[in-house]
Design a protein around this motif. Structure first.
Motif, PDB file in Angstrom:
ATOM      1  N   SER A   1      26.929  36.484  29.444  1.00  0.00           N
ATOM      2  CA  SER A   1      28.294  36.198  29.433  1.00  0.00           C
ATOM      3  C   SER A   1      29.090  37.592  29.666  1.00  0.00           C
ATOM      4  N   SER A   2      28.623  38.337  28.824  1.00  0.00           N
ATOM      5  CA  SER A   2      29.460  39.594  28.499  1.00  0.00           C
ATOM      6  C   SER A   2      29.274  40.586  30.114  1.00  0.00           C
ATOM      7  N   LEU A   3      27.949  40.498  30.235  1.00  0.00           N
ATOM      8  CA  LEU A   3      27.459  41.262  31.552  1.00  0.00           C
ATOM      9  C   LEU A   3      28.310  40.894  32.716  1.00  0.00           C
ATOM     10  N   ARG A   4      28.420  39.393  32.724  1.00  0.00           N
ATOM     11  CA  ARG A   4      29.129  38.637  33.873  1.00  0.00           C
ATOM     12  C   ARG A   4      30.450  39.094  34.088  1.00  0.00           C
ATOM     13  N   LEU A   5      31.221  38.936  32.880  1.00  0.00           N
ATOM     14  CA  LEU A   5      32.841  39.422  32.844  1.00  0.00           C
ATOM     15  C   LEU A   5      32.839  41.009  32.992  1.00  0.00           C
ATOM     16  N   ILE A   6      32.005  41.865  32.496  1.00  0.00           N
ATOM     17  CA  ILE A   6      32.196  43.163  32.910  1.00  0.00           C
ATOM     18  C   ILE A   6      32.021  43.505  34.088  1.00  0.00           C
ATOM     19  N   ASN A   7      31.092  42.787  34.734  1.00  0.00           N
ATOM     20  CA  ASN A   7      30.862  43.003  36.263  1.00  0.00           C
ATOM     21  C   ASN A   7      31.761  42.713  37.154  1.00  0.00           C
ATOM     22  N   GLN A   8      32.596  41.809  36.806  1.00  0.00           N
ATOM     23  CA  GLN A   8      33.741  41.104  37.396  1.00  0.00           C
ATOM     24  C   GLN A   8      34.914  42.415  37.292  1.00  0.00           C
ATOM     25  N   VAL A   9      35.389  42.645  36.214  1.00  0.00           N
ATOM     26  CA  VAL A   9      36.152  43.652  36.233  1.00  0.00           C
ATOM     27  C   VAL A   9      35.945  44.825  36.763  1.00  0.00           C
ATOM     28  N   VAL A  10      34.704  45.427  36.601  1.00  0.00           N
ATOM     29  CA  VAL A  10      34.571  46.625  37.332  1.00  0.00           C
ATOM     30  C   VAL A  10      34.367  46.383  38.785  1.00  0.00           C
ATOM     31  N   THR A  11      33.952  45.515  39.359  1.00  0.00           N
ATOM     32  CA  THR A  11      33.679  45.586  40.859  1.00  0.00           C
ATOM     33  C   THR A  11      34.784  44.881  41.490  1.00  0.00           C
ATOM     34  N   HIS A  12      35.483  44.115  40.918  1.00  0.00           N
ATOM     35  CA  HIS A  12      37.236  43.758  41.520  1.00  0.00           C
ATOM     36  C   HIS A  12      38.107  43.801  40.402  1.00  0.00           C
ATOM     37  N   PRO A  13      38.634  44.960  40.386  1.00  0.00           N
ATOM     38  CA  PRO A  13      39.596  45.290  39.513  1.00  0.00           C
ATOM     39  C   PRO A  13      40.888  44.494  39.869  1.00  0.00           C
ATOM     40  N   ARG A  14      41.303  44.165  40.996  1.00  0.00           N
ATOM     41  CA  ARG A  14      42.433  43.476  41.553  1.00  0.00           C
ATOM     42  C   ARG A  14      43.808  44.035  40.808  1.00  0.00           C
ATOM     43  N   GLY A  15      43.792  45.486  41.086  1.00  0.00           N
ATOM     44  CA  GLY A  15      45.100  46.033  40.660  1.00  0.00           C
ATOM     45  C   GLY A  15      45.120  46.432  39.368  1.00  0.00           C
ATOM     46  N   ARG A  16      43.901  46.255  38.466  1.00  0.00           N
ATOM     47  CA  ARG A  16      44.145  46.275  37.039  1.00  0.00           C
ATOM     48  C   ARG A  16      43.280  47.750  36.725  1.00  0.00           C
ATOM     49  N   SER A  17      43.599  48.327  35.463  1.00  0.00           N
ATOM     50  CA  SER A  17      42.945  49.284  35.125  1.00  0.00           C
ATOM     51  C   SER A  17      41.696  48.473  34.395  1.00  0.00           C
ATOM     52  N   LEU A  18      40.700  49.552  34.244  1.00  0.00           N
ATOM     53  CA  LEU A  18      39.365  49.029  33.777  1.00  0.00           C
ATOM     54  C   LEU A  18      39.494  48.504  32.217  1.00  0.00           C
ATOM     55  N   GLU A  19      40.397  49.244  31.540  1.00  0.00           N
ATOM     56  CA  GLU A  19      40.821  48.502  30.019  1.00  0.00           C
ATOM     57  C   GLU A  19      41.616  47.757  30.063  1.00  0.00           C
ATOM     58  N   SER A  20      42.567  47.575  30.829  1.00  0.00           N
ATOM     59  CA  SER A  20      43.354  46.318  30.765  1.00  0.00           C
ATOM     60  C   SER A  20      42.716  45.117  31.310  1.00  0.00           C
ATOM     61  N   GLY A  21      41.894  45.144  32.362  1.00  0.00           N
ATOM     62  CA  GLY A  21      40.990  44.185  32.743  1.00  0.00           C
ATOM     63  C   GLY A  21      40.350  43.391  31.579  1.00  0.00           C
ATOM     64  N   LEU A  22      39.730  44.484  30.917  1.00  0.00           N
ATOM     65  CA  LEU A  22      38.577  44.105  29.573  1.00  0.00           C
ATOM     66  C   LEU A  22      39.481  43.315  28.764  1.00  0.00           C
ATOM     67  N   GLU A  23      40.788  43.895  28.446  1.00  0.00           N
ATOM     68  CA  GLU A  23      41.717  43.588  27.484  1.00  0.00           C
ATOM     69  C   GLU A  23      42.180  41.978  27.951  1.00  0.00           C
ATOM     70  N   GLU A  24      42.218  41.729  29.244  1.00  0.00           N
ATOM     71  CA  GLU A  24      42.965  40.598  29.520  1.00  0.00           C
ATOM     72  C   GLU A  24      41.674  39.653  29.668  1.00  0.00           C
ATOM     73  N   PHE A  25      40.456  39.816  30.013  1.00  0.00           N
ATOM     74  CA  PHE A  25      39.351  38.777  29.621  1.00  0.00           C
ATOM     75  C   PHE A  25      39.173  38.593  28.325  1.00  0.00           C
ATOM     76  N   GLY A  26      39.236  39.490  27.374  1.00  0.00           N
ATOM     77  CA  GLY A  26      38.823  39.376  26.082  1.00  0.00           C
ATOM     78  C   GLY A  26      40.001  38.435  25.470  1.00  0.00           C
TER      79      GLY A  26
END
Length: 269
Positions: free
Chosen positions: A164-189
């Motif tokens: 599940s972690s790999l799935r979520l990280i993949n989504q943030v990295v490949t589809h940032p949707r206007g977010r920085s990588l860090e903010s996307g990871l925080e949002e999902f967290g």
């Protein structure tokens, strides 16, 4: 996750919860991410499915024609519910589907007793990215192929983190949707933490806390907030004495620097 209408979100989540119980949650998560990504790419389709002037039944029928046989029935039913709701922004439709994709991934982790691991792994990966400029550039490069980024993540994380972690990280990295990588990871967290009904505390300390210290801090925060609190501990050599704890917008600062700043504010007042 952005300014979604609470009423509409509750309606869609109710439908999602009804169909997710019998679904393969990992597959459902992937499918909802794919549908959200499709809507991000196809602006005309997104506008048509978000148009409040179109009857909900007509939009739901469009979804069924478009998706039936290509994704699971749970993904079709969830998307039908999403297009039938009323949203204030065109982008809300993709946002809510991505949100439910995260929730499906969290539910999968919970079913495997890995939800706490996913919280930790998203946080730790965010800190690794922040501390490794070359990795951050490689994963944030908009011109780099998505498959190349996925392969890099597989080489770094496969077998080392929950699926599940790999799935979520993949989504943030490949589809940032206007977010920085860090903010996307925080949002999902934050969304993952909500599934366990726990608050998330980011603790900054000059040294790694012992297990006993973590347990005592967790117990104190639990008694203070009336809820379980998940600790994400960040070792920061710049911290002088004590530690700081951030929960949402609230900061509890016991560091020497924090005390000096407090004295300065009082003197200035």
């Amino acid at each position: 996750m952005r300014g979604l209408s609470r009423t509409s979100l509750a309606e869609v989540e109710e439908r999602f919860n009804a169909v997710a119980g019998s679904a393969d949650l990992g597959t459902l998560s992937d499918e909802l991410f794919e549908i959200a990504d499709l809507l991000d790419r196809e602006h005309g389709l997104r506008r048509a499915l978000s148009d409040p002037a179109r009857p909900a039944e007509q939009k739901a029928q469009t979804v069924r024609v478009l998706l039936e046989g290509k994704v699971s029935e749970a993904a079709v039913a969830t998307t039908e519910a999403a297009v039938s709701a009323r949203w204030s922004r065109v982008g809300d439709l993709a946002d809510v589907l991505e949100r439910l994709g995260v929730i499906a991934a969290a539910a999968e982790a919970e079913s495997r007793r890995r939800l706490g691991d996913v919280e930790d792994e998203l946080f730790r990966f965010g800190r690794i990215v922040a501390a490794t400029p070359e990795l951050r550039r490689a994963l944030s490069d908009a011109a780099a192929p998505q498959e190349g980024k996925r392969e890099l993540l597989r080489s770094l994380l496969d077998g080392k983190v929950a699926q599940s972690s790999l799935r979520l990280i993949n989504q943030v990295v490949t589809h940032p949707r206007g977010r920085s990588l860090e903010s996307g990871l925080e949002e999902f967290g934050r969304l993952v933490a909500q599934q366990s009904q726990r608050l998330v505390a980011v603790v900054r300390s000059a040294v790694e806390l012992t297990e006993e210290q973590k347990q005592r801090l967790s117990a104190w925060l639990r008694s203070s907030y009336g809820r379980d609190v998940h600790l994400n501990v960040e070792v920061d050599k710049r911290v002088l004495g004590g530690f700081s704890v951030r929960i949402g917008d609230e900061i509890i600062d016991t560091t020497i620097v924090g005390r000096i700043e407090e004295v300065r504010r009082r003197l200035a007042g």
